[in-house]
Design a protein around this motif. Structure first.
Motif, PDB file in Angstrom:
ATOM      1  N   ASP A 114       0.915  -1.187   0.172  1.00  0.00           N
ATOM      2  CA  ASP A 114       0.043  -0.092  -0.182  1.00  0.00           C
ATOM      3  C   ASP A 114       0.939   1.341  -0.066  1.00  0.00           C
ATOM      4  O   ASP A 114       1.918   1.268   0.252  1.00  0.00           O
ATOM      5  N   HIS A 152      -4.767   7.830   0.790  1.00  0.00           N
ATOM      6  CA  HIS A 152      -3.936   6.891   0.126  1.00  0.00           C
ATOM      7  C   HIS A 152      -3.961   6.862  -1.382  1.00  0.00           C
ATOM      8  O   HIS A 152      -4.484   7.595  -2.121  1.00  0.00           O
ATOM      9  N   GLY A 153      -2.590   6.549  -1.699  1.00  0.00           N
ATOM     10  CA  GLY A 153      -2.252   6.781  -3.010  1.00  0.00           C
ATOM     11  C   GLY A 153      -2.508   5.490  -4.004  1.00  0.00           C
ATOM     12  O   GLY A 153      -2.996   4.493  -3.269  1.00  0.00           O
ATOM     13  N   ARG A 154      -1.746   5.327  -5.036  1.00  0.00           N
ATOM     14  CA  ARG A 154      -1.614   4.104  -6.021  1.00  0.00           C
ATOM     15  C   ARG A 154      -0.478   3.423  -5.844  1.00  0.00           C
ATOM     16  O   ARG A 154       0.556   3.874  -6.596  1.00  0.00           O
ATOM     17  N   SER A 155      -0.269   2.268  -5.326  1.00  0.00           N
ATOM     18  CA  SER A 155       0.866   1.502  -5.024  1.00  0.00           C
ATOM     19  C   SER A 155       1.504   1.191  -6.623  1.00  0.00           C
ATOM     20  O   SER A 155       2.641   1.226  -6.899  1.00  0.00           O
ATOM     21  N   THR A 157       1.576   2.608  -9.359  1.00  0.00           N
ATOM     22  CA  THR A 157       2.372   3.637 -10.351  1.00  0.00           C
ATOM     23  C   THR A 157       3.640   4.136  -9.436  1.00  0.00           C
ATOM     24  O   THR A 157       4.089   5.087  -9.704  1.00  0.00           O
ATOM     25  N   SER A 246      -1.887  10.275  -8.853  1.00  0.00           N
ATOM     26  CA  SER A 246      -1.770   8.921  -9.144  1.00  0.00           C
ATOM     27  C   SER A 246      -1.008   8.355 -10.240  1.00  0.00           C
ATOM     28  O   SER A 246      -1.046   7.083 -10.459  1.00  0.00           O
TER      29      SER A 246
END
Length: 408
Positions: A114, A152-155, A157, A246
């Motif tokens: 994550d 929460h971001g984008r794992s 990328t 993201s």
């Protein structure tokens, strides 16, 4: 010559020994490497040749097995590696597994589980508040001094240093526009950050206390949280960052273990508001929490900022405690970013948003003026921390080049 007698000024001395993942010249297989000066040690091959019990952790294509092994093993492996490159009896064996850094291919060092990003520099937060809320009584939002704000971001990328960053497209709408338009971002920015890499997981429903930070976090790396400010400005109300963040997050190819940064630990800034117990690090027995990291931000090789990480209001331990206080679990390979690192001086601002005051004051670079990034621009973050006896501990740089979208 193998780099066993490095000068004291080398930031990648045996005191440092950051971990990465690489492919040797002509090879496609990936394996764990440790940086020593301008060389990379094939740690897995060395472990096998020396009959080390840690070969099963080091002869792997990513760091995740080592990350999951826990703090005692991290320390044991580090002691073994230090001995392999400093004890003369091992050096003839180890020398066979050293590769010039310039000859290898570096990869993303761990599988990202994550990804969470915080907003923990008071100087950055106040600058942003003054830019976007100039008439507000307080440049900080009411919650800022009570909890570390994050998203929460984008794992998927998260990319390794050296990976090109494609200019993102999305919706944007200026205040004077009658309707949104779609197209490539015209206000592409950087955020100079530090990323913390989680090793030991935690079960769902069990918050991680401040005192347990070092049992869960393996090490840190530099991180660039690329940001499309025009897309972000239109989309972020009411749920926060999404497509404006993201599309890419760049991290260094090297993860510096926390054990290499003992001399860099410092107390955070004075707390101005009473903290709830799970975040309260003001007690006499609290560990320092902060790190003295000296960061440099360069655009096309020209240094534009030098943000000091020691000024961060919220520490990595507090961020981890807040991240899990609701019972959220940790997974091996979790990554969380510190948020933009900015200091009190203009030369210490960690984003172009601040450095140009939202595009009002262009930066003068040798190749022309900049407010936000242009295609072809290369952004490089580098950093060092104080080590023992005046030695510098280098953090692996993170660099990325902006490329335009392919047509057709």
């Amino acid at each position: 010559m193998p780099p066993f007698d490095l000068p004291e000024s080398d930031p990648f001395s045996p005191h440092n020994l950051p971990y990465g993942v690489f492919s040797a010249p002509g090879a496609t297989d990936r394996t764990v490497g440790v940086r020593l000066g301008d060389h990379v040690l094939d740690a897995g091959a060395a472990a096998l040749a020396l009959g080390s019990p840690y070969a099963s952790l080091l002869a792997r294509p990513c760091l995740n097995p080592l990350l999951a092994a826990g703090r005692t093993t991290w320390s044991d492996v580090r002691r073994a590696l230090t001995a392999w490159v400093t004890v003369p009896a091992h050096q003839s064996t180890v020398a066979e597994f050293l590769h010039p850094l310039s000859s290898v291919t570096l990869h993303l060092p761990f599988e990202v589980a994550d990804y969470v990003d915080f907003y923990s520099s008071e100087h950055h937060a106040r600058n942003v508040g003054r830019i976007f809320r100039p008439d507000a009584a307080d440049s900080l939002t009411p919650n800022w001094k009570h909890l570390p704000i994050g998203y929460h971001g984008r794992s998927g990328t998260v990319v390794v240093s050296g990976t090109d960053v494609v200019r993102p497209s999305g919706q944007r709408k200026a205040p004077t526009d009658p309707a949104p338009v779609f197209g490539p971002s015209v206000r592409l920015d950087i955020e100079a950050e530090v990323g913390f890499v989680v090793g030991t997981p935690s079960p769902m429903g069990s918050p991680v206390a401040l005192a347990d930070f070092r049992d869960h976090v393996f090490g840190l790396c530099l991180l660039n949280d690329w940001s499309a400010r025009d897309i972000q400005a239109w989309e972020y109300v009411p749920l926060g960052p999404f497509l404006g963040k993201s599309f890419a997050t760049s991290v260094s190819a090297w993860v510096t273990p926390l054990d290499a940064l003992e001399e860099a630990r410092v107390a955070p800034p004075e707390r101005t508001h009473e903290l709830l117990p799970y975040l309260d690090d003001t007690g006499a027995d609290a560990e320092p929490g902060g790190y003295d990291l000296r960061i440099s931000v360069a655009v096309n090789g020209h240094v534009v900022s030098e943000p000091p990480f020691s000024s961060m209001y919220w520490t990595a331990a507090q961020q981890l405690a807040h991240l899990t206080v609701n019972g959220a679990s940790l997974r091996t390979g979790d990554l969380y970013g510190s948020g933009t690192v900015s200091g009190p001086a203009e030369r210490e601002r960690g984003s172009l948003l601040e450095l140009t005051w939202n595009g009002r004051d262009a930066l003068e670079l040798p190749d022309g003026k900049r407010t936000f990034l242009e295609d072809g621009d290369v952004v490089t973050l580098s950093a060092w921390a104080p080590g023992p006896d005046g030695v510098r501990v280098g953090l692996g740089e993170v660099a990325g080049r902006i490329v335009g979208q392919a047509l057709g």
